[in-house]
Enzyme design. Structure first.
Site, mmCIF file in Angstrom:
data_model
loop_
_atom_site.group_PDB
_atom_site.id
_atom_site.type_symbol
_atom_site.label_atom_id
_atom_site.label_comp_id
_atom_site.label_asym_id
_atom_site.label_seq_id
_atom_site.Cartn_x
_atom_site.Cartn_y
_atom_site.Cartn_z
ATOM 1 N N ALA A 174 49.500 35.760 40.474
ATOM 2 C CA ALA A 174 49.486 35.525 41.920
ATOM 3 C C ALA A 174 48.031 35.418 42.345
ATOM 4 O O ALA A 174 47.136 35.945 41.677
ATOM 5 C CB ALA A 174 50.167 36.678 42.657
ATOM 6 N N CYS A 175 47.769 34.734 43.440
ATOM 7 C CA CYS A 175 46.380 34.511 43.857
ATOM 8 C C CYS A 175 45.663 35.845 44.058
ATOM 9 O O CYS A 175 46.282 36.875 44.359
ATOM 10 C CB CYS A 175 46.319 33.635 45.104
ATOM 11 S SG CYS A 175 46.361 34.520 46.663
ATOM 12 N N LEU A 176 44.361 35.832 43.901
ATOM 13 C CA LEU A 176 43.581 37.061 43.920
ATOM 14 C C LEU A 176 43.638 37.786 45.253
ATOM 15 O O LEU A 176 43.369 38.993 45.312
ATOM 16 C CB LEU A 176 42.124 36.748 43.553
ATOM 17 C CG LEU A 176 41.889 36.215 42.135
ATOM 18 C CD1 LEU A 176 40.412 35.904 41.926
ATOM 19 C CD2 LEU A 176 42.381 37.186 41.084
#
Length: 273
Positions: A174-176
């Site tokens: 998942a995106c940071l």
């Protein structure tokens, strides 16, 4: 419905769309969706990948390599979420802002490429978690064929393995931005701390990891079966030392291990609206 029936349903959904732009991150779901769309629609498919400070370089390179390996048209855009008003404050609906920006830009690409529909890789399991980004997809009429076909993450891994895709056993990503508690400001410097810390742990052989950023403290989540690695005191010392080099003052190991959406565990139902 059997797995094969779900797969056939997926192909039927895609076939009816005629031409598509796939939001392609290089993860398990979007890779499977892209390859299936290419198999069904041939040259009427374009992959669109967004680069930003919330998207690690390793993920971008893997996406680029896969797109090149299958010969699909691949367009790279810039989608800097931190420039979206309100995003960096990290509200509970942060993903809505991000996905609205992303899908709007992909729609612009699709229009320029004379492609009719934008697809995303949301799967059936995503219905069971707090996903404000799905509201943005719905508003912008983005199609989620994996979800429509009833395909779960495990289904997608099995089918990906059958198709020989390199991502069939790739860890979930998942995106940071998802590494920060809601309400904690997100900055480029903090994102870089998380990216460096996670890359270090991956290089150490950990498979599925998250480094959650709690101010000056890093909270490390690893798969349950990998927690025992931290009984190696030399490794533990090295991890603590390295993450402090990256800017953290304190380093902790989450006793419960990795789980999807752990930052959502503290949200009330009202906050999820």
């Amino acid at each position: 419905m059997t797995l094969q029936e779900k797969f056939e349903k997926l192909k039927e959904i895609i076939k009816e769309l005629d031409s598509v732009a796939v939001a392609f991150s290089g993860g398990v779901d979007s890779t499977f969706l892209l390859k299936t769309a290419q198999d069904v629609l041939g040259e009427n498919v374009v992959a669109v990948t967004a680069r930003s400070s919330t998207y690690p370089e390793r993920e971008f390179k893997e996406a680029q390599q896969f797109a090149e390996s299958i010969g699909v048209r691949h367009i790279v855009i810039i989608s800097e979420e931190l420039e979206i008003e309100g995003f960096s404050k990290n509200p509970t609906n942060r993903c809505y802002y991000c996905k609205h920006e992303l899908f709007s830009k992909i729609q612009e690409v699709a229009k320029g490429e004379q492609v009719k529909i934008v697809l995303d890789g949301s799967n059936f399991d995503d219905l069971g978690d707090y996903r404000p980004g799905m509201r943005a997809a719905k508003e912008l009429k983005v199609v989620s064929p994996l979800k429509e076909a009833g395909l779960t993450k495990e289904n997608i891994r099995v089918l990906s393995k059958d198709m020989g895709l390199p991502t069939w056993n790739k860890p979930s990503f998942a995106c940071l931005s998802s590494r920060f508690p809601y309400g904690q400001e997100i900055t480029p410097e903090k994102l870089k701390m998380v990216e460096l810390a996670e890359q270090f742990l991956l290089d150490k052989g950990f498979r599925q990891i998250r480094v959650r950023h709690h101010g000056d403290m890093a909270r490390i989540e690893v798969e349950k079966q990998e927690r025992e690695k931290f009984f190696d005191l030399e490794l533990l010392d090295e991890v603590g030392h390295k993450l402090k080099e990256f800017g953290f003052s304190y380093v902790t190991i989450d006793a419960s291990g990795y789980r999807t959406g752990s930052m959502n565990e503290v949200l009330s139902e009202a906050e999820k609206q």
